[in-house]
Design a protein around this motif. Structure first.
Motif, short mmCIF file in Angstrom:
data_model
loop_
_atom_site.label_atom_id
_atom_site.label_comp_id
_atom_site.label_asym_id
_atom_site.label_seq_id
_atom_site.Cartn_x
_atom_site.Cartn_y
_atom_site.Cartn_z
N LYS A 101 8.77 67.74 15.79
CA LYS A 101 9.05 67.06 14.52
C LYS A 101 10.50 67.29 14.08
O LYS A 101 11.19 66.36 13.63
CB LYS A 101 8.10 67.57 13.44
CG LYS A 101 8.30 66.92 12.08
CD LYS A 101 7.31 67.46 11.05
CE LYS A 101 7.52 66.81 9.69
NZ LYS A 101 6.57 67.34 8.68
N LEU A 102 10.97 68.52 14.24
CA LEU A 102 12.34 68.87 13.85
C LEU A 102 13.36 68.07 14.67
O LEU A 102 14.30 67.49 14.11
CB LEU A 102 12.57 70.37 14.06
CG LEU A 102 13.99 70.89 13.78
CD1 LEU A 102 14.32 70.76 12.30
CD2 LEU A 102 14.10 72.35 14.23
N ALA A 108 15.70 65.00 13.21
CA ALA A 108 17.15 65.17 13.25
C ALA A 108 17.82 64.00 13.96
O ALA A 108 18.86 63.50 13.53
CB ALA A 108 17.51 66.49 13.93
N ALA A 109 17.21 63.56 15.07
CA ALA A 109 17.77 62.43 15.81
C ALA A 109 17.70 61.15 14.99
O ALA A 109 18.65 60.35 14.96
CB ALA A 109 17.03 62.26 17.13
N TYR A 134 22.74 68.71 11.82
CA TYR A 134 21.65 68.37 10.89
C TYR A 134 20.56 69.44 10.95
O TYR A 134 20.04 69.87 9.91
CB TYR A 134 21.06 67.01 11.25
CG TYR A 134 19.99 66.53 10.30
CD1 TYR A 134 20.32 65.77 9.17
CD2 TYR A 134 18.65 66.85 10.50
CE1 TYR A 134 19.35 65.34 8.28
CE2 TYR A 134 17.67 66.43 9.61
CZ TYR A 134 18.02 65.68 8.51
OH TYR A 134 17.05 65.27 7.62
N ILE A 135 20.23 69.88 12.15
CA ILE A 135 19.21 70.93 12.31
C ILE A 135 19.65 72.21 11.62
O ILE A 135 18.87 72.87 10.93
CB ILE A 135 18.92 71.18 13.80
CG1 ILE A 135 18.21 69.97 14.42
CG2 ILE A 135 18.07 72.43 13.98
CD1 ILE A 135 18.03 70.07 15.92
N SER A 136 20.94 72.58 11.80
CA SER A 136 21.45 73.80 11.18
C SER A 136 21.38 73.74 9.66
O SER A 136 21.19 74.76 8.99
CB SER A 136 22.91 74.03 11.61
OG SER A 136 22.99 74.26 13.00
N SER A 141 12.79 68.94 27.55
CA SER A 141 11.67 68.43 26.75
C SER A 141 11.29 67.01 27.11
O SER A 141 10.13 66.61 26.94
CB SER A 141 12.03 68.49 25.27
OG SER A 141 12.99 67.50 24.93
N GLU A 142 12.26 66.23 27.57
CA GLU A 142 12.04 64.82 27.91
C GLU A 142 11.49 64.03 26.72
O GLU A 142 10.75 63.07 26.89
CB GLU A 142 11.11 64.69 29.12
CG GLU A 142 11.70 65.28 30.40
CD GLU A 142 10.80 65.09 31.60
OE1 GLU A 142 9.71 64.49 31.46
OE2 GLU A 142 11.19 65.52 32.70
N LEU A 143 11.88 64.44 25.53
CA LEU A 143 11.48 63.72 24.32
C LEU A 143 12.44 62.57 24.02
O LEU A 143 12.13 61.70 23.20
CB LEU A 143 11.45 64.67 23.12
CG LEU A 143 10.35 65.73 23.10
CD1 LEU A 143 10.64 66.77 22.02
CD2 LEU A 143 8.99 65.09 22.84
#
Length: 245
Positions: free
Chosen positions: A175-176, A180-181, A199-201, A223-225
């Motif tokens: 989800k994170l 973020a993407a 953005y994550i930071s 992860s290949e997400l």
């Protein structure tokens, strides 16, 4: 420049492993110069012997704190007082707190209020309130030096890495990353990885090291997400949710 950022490292020796100090300093070197290094504890007690041997090699200043009252953690109080003094008397950009004690959570939140970054380092037993309060938190087990065993030293870092299925099975992580993407995507749907990381930071206490990877880009690939595209002479990574065309 990021390399010129000044960081103060405060170590709670009662709740931190001396074996990880080298890894902690190496990690902090990515973000700036750790020009203040202090370790707190009662140096007259034998259980800090391991820490004593780390002081001179790593230029760490020992701060003696006697346990005036049994059952009271005087080390915590000394660290908090010093941290507040440093906050107001030194021109620092970040603090690094090496401890597994959640009692420092209010201190982290106070430092963040002043706009400084707080890097947390502690064992996997560290309570989540402290972990989540930090700008970035790294489990020190992932920073311990490789030791000789039945497996070769080269195999050890690989064994610590989360597999594709483990990464994809971590709902909070997925989800994170996806959020973020999505939030940093351009009109073409692609996101600059640097902006994704920033953005994550800004939104969570996250480090790829906790998943066994030195860089966010490595974790993303495994992860290949996401679809991955390299641009600018193969120097810049862009990503797009693999669920999208």
């Amino acid at each position: 420049m990021e390399k010129d950022r000044k960081i103060a490292l405060l170590i709670d020796c009662d709740n931190a492993s001396y074996q990880a100090v080298d890894g902690v300093l190496n990690e902090l070197a990515k973000y700036g110069v750790t020009n203040i290094r202090r370790a707190y504890g009662n140096w007259k007690t034998p259980h800090l012997k391991g820490w004593e041997e780390q002081l001179h090699p790593f230029a760490i200043l020992p701060i003696q704190q006697f346990a005036y009252t049994q059952g009271k953690n005087a080390t915590d109080a000394a660290m908090i007082i010093d941290a507040m003094d440093l906050l107001y008397t030194q021109q620092l950009d970040a603090f690094a707190l090496m401890t597994s004690d959640s009692d420092f959570t209010p201190l982290v939140m106070r430092i963040l209020t002043n706009g400084l970054t707080v890097y947390g380092f502690g064992e996997k037993k560290t309570p989540l309130p402290f972990v989540n309060a930090c700008s970035q938190f790294i489990y020190t087990e992932n920073l311990l030096p490789s030791t000789e065993s039945e497996e070769s030293a080269e195999d050890l870092p690989h064994d610590r890495k989360k597999s594709r299925n483990e990464l994809r099975g971590d709902a909070a992580l997925v989800k994170l990353l996806r959020n973020a993407a999505e939030q940093t995507a351009g009109e073409d749907g692609w996101s600059h990885l640097g902006r994704v990381g920033q953005y994550i930071s800004n939104t969570a206490s996250f480090s790829p090291i906790n998943y066994g990877y030195r860089k966010l880009s490595e974790l993303i690939r495994v992860s290949e997400l996401f679809h991955v595209e390299m641009r600018n002479n193969n120097k810049v990574m862009y990503i797009k949710d693999s669920r999208k065309g």
